[in-house]
Design an enzyme around this catalytic site. Sequence first.
Site, PDB file in Angstrom:
ATOM      1  N   THR A 164       5.177 -15.200 -57.471  1.00  0.00           N
ATOM      2  CA  THR A 164       5.506 -14.449 -58.181  1.00  0.00           C
ATOM      3  C   THR A 164       6.864 -14.608 -58.714  1.00  0.00           C
ATOM      4  O   THR A 164       7.364 -14.271 -59.916  1.00  0.00           O
ATOM      5  CB  THR A 164       5.824 -13.179 -57.445  1.00  0.00           C
ATOM      6  OG1 THR A 164       4.667 -12.700 -56.734  1.00  0.00           O
ATOM      7  CG2 THR A 164       6.301 -11.721 -58.046  1.00  0.00           C
ATOM      8  N   HIS A 165       7.906 -15.164 -57.959  1.00  0.00           N
ATOM      9  CA  HIS A 165       9.120 -15.882 -58.499  1.00  0.00           C
ATOM     10  C   HIS A 165       8.873 -16.735 -59.753  1.00  0.00           C
ATOM     11  O   HIS A 165       9.847 -16.625 -60.726  1.00  0.00           O
ATOM     12  CB  HIS A 165       9.949 -16.711 -57.525  1.00  0.00           C
ATOM     13  CG  HIS A 165      10.396 -15.929 -56.457  1.00  0.00           C
ATOM     14  ND1 HIS A 165       9.787 -15.516 -55.430  1.00  0.00           N
ATOM     15  CD2 HIS A 165      11.822 -15.255 -56.138  1.00  0.00           C
ATOM     16  CE1 HIS A 165      10.621 -14.726 -54.461  1.00  0.00           C
ATOM     17  NE2 HIS A 165      11.719 -14.537 -55.119  1.00  0.00           N
ATOM     18  N   LYS A 223       8.691 -25.988 -51.171  1.00  0.00           N
ATOM     19  CA  LYS A 223       7.997 -27.324 -51.951  1.00  0.00           C
ATOM     20  C   LYS A 223       7.288 -27.198 -53.169  1.00  0.00           C
ATOM     21  O   LYS A 223       7.500 -27.849 -53.963  1.00  0.00           O
ATOM     22  CB  LYS A 223       6.872 -27.988 -50.784  1.00  0.00           C
ATOM     23  CG  LYS A 223       7.682 -28.667 -49.642  1.00  0.00           C
ATOM     24  CD  LYS A 223       6.437 -29.368 -48.890  1.00  0.00           C
ATOM     25  CE  LYS A 223       6.887 -30.250 -47.697  1.00  0.00           C
ATOM     26  NZ  LYS A 223       5.864 -31.041 -46.794  1.00  0.00           N
TER      27      LYS A 223
END
Length: 332
Positions: free
Chosen positions: A94-95, A294
């Site tokens: 989402t980010h 990551k």
Amino acid sequence: MTSVIEAIGVANQDTNGLLEKTNPKSDTAELPAPDPNNPFYFPALTLPSGLLFNRVRVMKCPVKDDPMTHLKKIYDLPMRDDDIIITAYPKCGTHWVAEILHMLTSGATEFSGRTKEYTMLEFCNDLRFLATLSSPRLLNSHLYMAQLPRGIVVKKVKIIHVIRNPKDTAVSMYHHLKHQASEQFTFDNFLKGYPCGDYFVFSHQFDYLRQMAEFEKSHPDHPIMHIHYEDLKQDPANIIKELSQFIGTPASDDFCQRVAAACGFSNMRKEDPTREIPESLRNLMKKRMEVYRKGVVGDWKNHFTVAQSEAFDEFLAEQKQKGFGFTPRGEF
């Protein structure tokens, strides 16, 4: 071989409240008393509240209103014709998509000065703030469709749904939750509790995917774009181009390439600590949580043992029998 589902009844342990979990414990500290309602030490904040709204479990929203009141306000939130909302199960990207959308709608490869939680419906401390935003508003949420603003359907608000490989999602979810949990919340305990959906308010990923598929089936004319995390990693500029066309903000190939480069994982991770976070998130955490870990495809292979992977495969087989809703990408 004991499956993940069968393993749920093995342990009989406990979790404490969020603030207690964030305090370091000495080597001689006593472990908390066992709690049969949370045998795998899932963090208290993410446990189901016991309440339902529109037949879906109520999240303990970290805002000024009580959870039920806040969800009712979300449901009644006025929507605009040109609103855009990202819907996704947690830890699916989402980010990343929110920052890409910000650059596409602003027409510049500059990062937003605020994190996406400012317009995340369940984290928005006062939903009236959203009325002050200029159009198009970029909203986001992990809530099920039944709890999102009913105006989404009325206005045919554009929905961007993000999907990720289930094993990678599980690994990312564990690392996210362990910041709020006690040291007894191991990856093994997570894998024992996650498949049944009883210890996480959003249940497991496939319950979310199925409700999304059902929404699309019930609203065949609704504008929805499904983005797979793995496709965005493999060919970001092309997916960004498709995304620009979907939201009605056409962008040149060159600009899409520049957005893809700007929103690379290392850049996102470097920029995040400089951005403003909402009060609700500041109050929730004693220190700022590192969202970007990551950002790679297939990292689950570095976490699952052979036995854990086989047990999780049994869970996946059970979900496939019910129907995935959407078939994720990648090896799992």
